[in-house]
Design a protein around this motif. Structure first.
Motif, PDB file in Angstrom:
ATOM      1  N   ALA B 312      52.474  32.562 100.661  1.00 47.96           N
ATOM      2  CA  ALA B 312      50.982  32.610 101.158  1.00 47.96           C
ATOM      3  C   ALA B 312      51.090  33.966 102.001  1.00 47.96           C
ATOM      4  CB  ALA B 312      50.746  31.400 102.151  1.00 47.96           C
ATOM      5  N   GLU B 313      51.955  34.131 102.823  1.00 52.62           N
ATOM      6  CA  GLU B 313      51.940  35.485 103.416  1.00 52.62           C
ATOM      7  C   GLU B 313      52.156  36.679 102.550  1.00 52.62           C
ATOM      8  OE1 GLU B 313      54.645  35.319 106.864  1.00 52.62           O
ATOM      9  OE2 GLU B 313      53.717  33.481 107.643  1.00 52.62           O
ATOM     10  N   SER B 316      48.946  37.896 100.818  1.00 52.04           N
ATOM     11  CA  SER B 316      47.992  38.844 101.668  1.00 52.04           C
ATOM     12  C   SER B 316      48.643  39.973 102.097  1.00 52.04           C
ATOM     13  CB  SER B 316      47.844  37.902 103.032  1.00 52.04           C
ATOM     14  OG  SER B 316      47.079  38.671 103.996  1.00 52.04           O
ATOM     15  N   ASN B 317      50.007  39.933 102.452  1.00 49.67           N
ATOM     16  CA  ASN B 317      50.883  41.338 102.607  1.00 49.67           C
ATOM     17  C   ASN B 317      50.677  42.190 101.422  1.00 49.67           C
ATOM     18  OD1 ASN B 317      51.493  40.544 105.126  1.00 49.67           O
ATOM     19  ND2 ASN B 317      53.294  39.821 104.719  1.00 49.67           N
ATOM     20  N   SER B 319      48.338  42.845  99.132  1.00 48.24           N
ATOM     21  CA  SER B 319      47.074  42.964  98.698  1.00 48.24           C
ATOM     22  C   SER B 319      46.499  44.500  99.172  1.00 48.24           C
ATOM     23  CB  SER B 319      45.803  42.388  99.707  1.00 48.24           C
ATOM     24  OG  SER B 319      46.007  40.749  99.145  1.00 48.24           O
ATOM     25  N   ARG B 320      47.557  45.177 100.006  1.00 45.07           N
ATOM     26  CA  ARG B 320      47.359  46.594 100.206  1.00 45.07           C
ATOM     27  C   ARG B 320      47.633  47.513  98.882  1.00 45.07           C
ATOM     28  NH1 ARG B 320      50.297  47.725 105.390  1.00 45.07           N
ATOM     29  NH2 ARG B 320      49.227  45.596 106.018  1.00 45.07           N
ATOM     30  N   THR B 360      48.333  32.617  96.641  1.00 49.13           N
ATOM     31  CA  THR B 360      46.766  32.460  96.580  1.00 49.13           C
ATOM     32  C   THR B 360      46.418  31.085  96.296  1.00 49.13           C
ATOM     33  OG1 THR B 360      47.088  34.682  95.805  1.00 49.13           O
ATOM     34  CG2 THR B 360      44.817  33.630  95.453  1.00 49.13           C
ATOM     35  N   LEU B 363      46.609  29.060  99.583  1.00 44.82           N
ATOM     36  CA  LEU B 363      45.515  29.197 100.681  1.00 44.82           C
ATOM     37  C   LEU B 363      44.197  29.007 100.174  1.00 44.82           C
ATOM     38  CD1 LEU B 363      47.065  32.775 102.124  1.00 44.82           C
ATOM     39  CD2 LEU B 363      47.041  30.566 103.141  1.00 44.82           C
ATOM     40  N   SER B 364      43.890  28.679  99.064  1.00 44.31           N
ATOM     41  CA  SER B 364      42.677  28.537  98.805  1.00 44.31           C
ATOM     42  C   SER B 364      41.784  27.342  99.353  1.00 44.31           C
ATOM     43  CB  SER B 364      42.559  28.223  97.152  1.00 44.31           C
ATOM     44  OG  SER B 364      43.332  29.447  96.402  1.00 44.31           O
ATOM     45  N   ALA B 365      40.489  27.429  99.250  1.00 42.80           N
ATOM     46  CA  ALA B 365      39.615  26.589  99.900  1.00 42.80           C
ATOM     47  C   ALA B 365      39.935  25.151  99.096  1.00 42.80           C
ATOM     48  CB  ALA B 365      38.199  26.980  99.561  1.00 42.80           C
ATOM     49  N   TYR B 368      44.431  24.460 101.453  1.00 43.04           N
ATOM     50  CA  TYR B 368      44.681  24.821 102.503  1.00 43.04           C
ATOM     51  C   TYR B 368      45.448  23.637 103.496  1.00 43.04           C
ATOM     52  CZ  TYR B 368      45.205  27.469 107.047  1.00 43.04           C
ATOM     53  OH  TYR B 368      46.013  28.042 108.337  1.00 43.04           O
ATOM     54  N   TYR B 372      49.546  24.761 103.067  1.00 45.55           N
ATOM     55  CA  TYR B 372      49.856  25.746 104.038  1.00 45.55           C
ATOM     56  C   TYR B 372      49.773  25.024 105.370  1.00 45.55           C
ATOM     57  CZ  TYR B 372      50.210  29.941 106.961  1.00 45.55           C
ATOM     58  OH  TYR B 372      50.676  30.825 107.645  1.00 45.55           O
TER      59      TYR B 372
END
Lengths: 484, 485
Positions: B312-313, B316-317, B319-320, B360, B363-365, B368, B372
């Motif tokens: 999960a982290e 997001s990490n 994505s950059r 992803t 963490l999805s709607a 979660y 998570y």
């Protein structure tokens, strides 16, 4: 059918910190693209955010100013979505535990409608960069100077019932944040931006209608126009048998229309989760109380003081206190001129007219409070008339200079020498025999109005410099003598 | 010379047996000769190394030499190094030259260490075998047909093959301790927050922790002295005074209370590993320690919890890495979506993509709470288990890994069996606790690692215990067959 309009606002306020919310880069506006973006703002691999304590302080100030609960524990979360001007691929924001909890502000429209607008909450977050679509030959440019600028997003309840109320609410928020000094209030530079959630429902209906969100409106006037346009669209749509779709719309001020940007179905799943790079922000009562002690006089309190101290009407006091820079300016002018009412008339009248026509913020006014104060002093001591003062003001605005310098250079000093005025009055009476005859023939109670013509002639002959009071007296005396 | 520990090399420099420059030249030459066998280094920084060595020699001549002055070291390739490619072993960052140094790189540089180069690893530290590296797998010096472990596989292989006396690693679920165990070296994962994460390319921010890897606990203590400490650039870094981790190395262990979690010694544990770990515990008893059984009842939940939180982290990490500002960009994108899809599709390897997708999803709607939030609850339970156990004992001991080094390709097609290799290590990351792996025996000719788990910020204690064990045993002195020194 009669419709009720329901409006809620989300206002983004850029905080006036020197550096960004999570990095040491400058937040100054207008630098060359990408010169104010450091490794953290560029989201280089391995970089980490460090929270700017000043942004916290400012958010707490705002919360206290809107009678809100302050979150003693607030948590930054990541809002994940891809966009080129969002370097990390997520925006660091607050969701479940914001810094500012429920609060309220009281508003009043120009028509005198009063309402309490409740705030759902306000949270801290970082601004994104800017995508530039012009001058790149079909490509897009990205400027990350703005990325990481601290924002407070202020979310209202759907408590407003007209576009006027929405604009009055936005003005009140603007007044509060500028008075607190936590935002420069420059809407043209995007320091305050507004999203309007708009829906309509039949009058008397409890259930809310489907709302649309109007994005990124950056002037009070556009808030009113965008909402009016959207309300008309929704009512037309429903009355024609259609239904409103929940979606994000863009207001186009040139065409005065709203256009669909994306529907709810197309909306991102932002996959919020607490940002593991930042610790929860925990503050205690002593921190909050220390900030409370630093709060300046707030707009509502200032309005009340203007009413009691300067004897202004509620409306005048409200307008003058509505923007802190204007209120400061006004108080400075009062101090110099010693006349609160005259100062109010000039700040809200001639000065406001020039500022509006030239699209200039009062902070950039070419006529300073010192200059205007000096001008009002010369009205008060009868050196010049009100009309001449407008002429002096115009020169002040365009060329600068003090009132005394302009009066001297332009020879605008008022003629108060009664001997000189008498001579001119005699000339006027001698040359206007027709009007003198009419005056003599008129009923005595109607003669007062007829003096205006002779007054005009005298002023014409003196270039407006004759003291109006003296002229009136002499004219009346001489004309009435002819009637006996 | 190549069999000398960091502490021994420091003495050699001090005595003037050799200069820093000679040392650096010797290691650079050895790497040049042997690295192709192990694929441990993916970048050699010869020029910088010689410049740093020269500066170290000058500092020493001027009487300004600290404990680490002039000693060679190599960094895992997820630590940003100014002016040097920092790839995280990914095609995505194959072209990325960092404009800045990670805090730990900077601290070790300021301490006078000489950087030999950058070390292989699993792509973005995601893996337990080093096989997900864009640069090909590093190989285990004990058997080059076997994996060195991961994700700090290059670090462990380089130290075991004597290509460097010490290395940095990072540990998100065992990435220092597991390769240390598989390669027969010593590796310490400090308490979360003890070492700055600034400049370490993030995998899972709430779990990542950098640490030292070397042949002995003493060497690890020397390196940790330079690495550890508060960093204002990392908000999760602990505001605690630094300490001298070498100071207590020689404290006797009499009275030490050791806990053995019954869950760590189940039937599925490799028999050879179980035997070696029990032998090590007996050795501690000889040194005056007492042993009792403890329980960590939620151990088996640590894998599912970890494989929700970490991906999960990570999702997001990572994505950059979008092809916009730096790193890999696909050829001729037709529009923004194409740019994103192909840059990321072509730039990331399969294991990284798998974890981004898992994270992803978690963490999805709508998911979660089920994933998570639940995983975070389990995380707290696991933490409570450790805190309760550590109320009764000073340290917990057990195997670092359930098996010795496995063959290249053996688990590549079965991610879950690969994930199971971290069963003993990743619960520490979930709890934020420190752990050290020390060589404690061999099975099938391969090294076995003993994991020692301590309380928060008990790094000095762990290093003391490991050092005392290494004074009494010689497992850490074993040289892989085929490695000439």
């Amino acid at each position: 059918m009669e419709w009720e309009v329901v409006i809620g606002l989300e206002i983004h306020v850029q905080l006036a910190t020197k550096t960004k919310i999570f990095s040491g880069a400058s937040t100054a506006f207008g630098a060359e693209p990408n010169t104010q973006a450091c490794a953290v703002d560029l989201a280089l691999p391995g970089t980490l955010p460090v929270f700017n304590e000043n942004a916290l302080r400012m958010a707490v100030m705002f919360g206290l100013a809107v009678n809100a609960e302050i979150g003693k524990r607030s948590v930054f979360e990541r809002k994940n979505y891809f966009y080129p001007d969002l370097p990390k691929g997520y925006q660091t924001t607050q969701l479940a535990e914001p810094i500012v909890g429920p609060g309220y502000v009281d508003i009043e429209t120009e028509e005198g409608v009063q309402r309490r607008v409740r705030l759902h909450h306000a949270h801290l977050e970082e601004d994104a960069g800017k995508s530039l679509h012009e001058d790149f030959h079909g490509m897009s440019g990205i400027d990350l100077n703005r990325a990481g600028t601290p924002l407070v997003e202020i979310v209202s309840e759907p408590d407003m019932r007209s576009s006027r109320e929405a604009a009055a609410y936005a003005r009140k928020i603007h007044a509060i944040v500028t008075t607190l000094g936590i935002c420069d209030g420059n809407m043209a530079e995007g320091s305050m931006r507004c999203d309007c959630n708009v829906s309509v429902r039949p009058k008397g209906e409890e259930k809310l209608g489907t709302r649309t969100e109007l994005k990124n409106i950056n002037s009070f006037r556009f808030i009113e126009r965008a909402i009016d346009t959207e309300v008309a669209r929704q009512i037309d749509l429903i009355e024609d048998g259609g239904t409103v779709v929940q979606e994000t719309r863009l207001y186009d001020p040139d065409k005065n229309e709203t256009r669909s940007m994306r529907s709810k179905e197309e909306a991102n799943d932002y996959r919020y989760f607490p940002c593991p790079d930042l610790l929860p922000v925990v503050i205690d009562d002593s921190y909050i109380e220390a900030i409370r002690k630093t709060l300046p006089e707030l707009p509502d309190a200032r309005r009340d003081r203007f009413m009691s101290e300067y004897n202004l009407s509620e409306y005048d006091a409200g307008v003058l206190s509505g923007y802190s820079a204007q209120a400061d300016y006004y108080e400075q002018v009062v101090k110099l001129s010693g006349d609160a009412k005259l100062s109010a008339n000039w700040v809200m009248g001639e000065l406001a007219k020039y500022l509006n026509q030239n699209d200039t913020d009062i902070k950039q006014s070419p006529v300073s409070a010192e200059q205007l104060g000096g001008l009002l002093v010369r009205i008060k001591d009868n050196t010049i008339s009100g009309n001449i003062a407008k002429k002096v003001f115009e020169i002040m605005w365009s060329k600068g200079g003090s009132a005394d310098e302009i009066i001297e250079a332009e020879g605008l000093k008022q003629v108060t020498d009664t001997g000189a005025i008498e001579k001119i009055v005699d000339d006027v009476i001698a040359s206007c025999t027709k009007q003198v005859d009419q005056y003599k023939a008129a009923e005595p109670e109607k003669r007062g109005k007829m003096i205006g013509f002779f007054m005009g002639q005298v002023m014409k002959a003196t270039g407006g410099k004759a003291n109006p009071g003296a002229v009136t007296g002499i004219l009346k005396q001489k004309l009435d003598a002819l009637c006996d | 010379m190549f069999d000398k520990t960091l502490a021994e090399l420091a003495q050699g420099l001090e005595r003037g047996d050799f200069s820093s420059t000679e040392l650096a030249q010797a290691y650079l030459q050895r790497i040049g000769n042997l690295n192709s066998q192990y694929n441990a280094f993916i970048t050699l920084t010869e020029e910088q190394a010689l410049a740093q060595a020269k500066a170290a020699d000058e500092a020493r001549a001027a009487g300004n030499a600290g404990a680490l002055c002039g000693l060679p070291i190599a960094h895992k390739d997820l630590f940003c190094t100014q002016g040097v490619r920092t790839s995280s072993a990914s095609k995505m960052l194959d072209n990325f030259v960092s404009p800045y140094d990670a805090t730990i790189v900077n601290r070790l540089k300021n301490a006078g260490t000489v950087m030999l180069g950058k070390l292989n690893m699993d792509e973005f530290a995601m893996g337990s075998s080093n096989e997900s590296s864009f640069y090909g797998p590093a190989r285990n010096p004990w058997d080059t047909e076997r994996v060195p472990g991961g994700s700090s596989g290059g670090s462990a292989a380089a130290v075991a093959a004597r290509l460097t006396p010490a290395a940095t690693g990072s540990d998100t679920g065992g990435s220092i301790r597991q390769p240390a165990a598989l390669c027969g070296i010593t590796g310490l994962k400090p308490t979360y927050g003890r070492v700055s994460r600034y400049g370490m390319i993030a995998f899972a921010s709430s779990l990542d922790q950098a640490g030292p890897m070397a042949r002995t606990a003493e060497d690890c203590a020397m390196i940790l002295n330079a690495m550890a400490g508060f960093d204002a650039l990392d908000s999760t870094s602990a505001e605690r005074d630094t300490e001298d981790y070498t100071a207590d190395l020689n404290q006797p262990l009499s009275g030490l209370k050791i806990g053995l979690p019954k869950e760590y010694f189940s039937d599925t544990l490799d028999a050879g590993i179980a035997e070696q770990v029990r032998n090590a515990v007996t050795e501690f008893e000889k040194l005056g320690a007492t042993v009792k059984e403890v329980s960590l009842p939620n151990t088996e939940l640590s894998i599912p919890a970890y494989y929700i939180i970490a991906p999960a982290e990570a999702s997001s990490n990572l994505s950059r890495f979008d092809g916009v500002r730096y790193g890999y960009r696909c050829a001729d994108p037709v529009d923004l979506e194409d740019l994103y899809k192909r840059s990321r599709g072509e730039g990331f390897g399969p294991e990284v993509k798998r974890r981004i997708m898992v994270g992803t999803y978690a963490l999805s709607a709508g998911y979660y709470d089920a994933y998570y939030r639940k995983a975070q609850q389990i995380r707290r339970m696991i933490q409570q288990d450790f805190i309760a156990a550590l109320n009764d004992v000073d340290v917990i001991m057990g195997p670092t890994t359930p098996h010795p080094a496995f063959k290249l390709g053996e688990k590549s097609s079965d991610p879950v069996s690969m994930y199971m290799e971290d069963i003993f290590t990743l619960s520490l990351n979930l709890a934020g606790l420190p752990g050290i792996s020390v060589p404690c025996g061999q099975t099938q000719g391969l090294p076995v690692g003993l994991q020692i788990i301590g309380n928060y910020f008990a790094e000095a204690k762990l290093l003391n215990i490991a050092h005392q064990f290494q004074q009494a045993t010689d497992w850490h002195k074993q040289i892989p067959a085929g490695v000439e020194v």
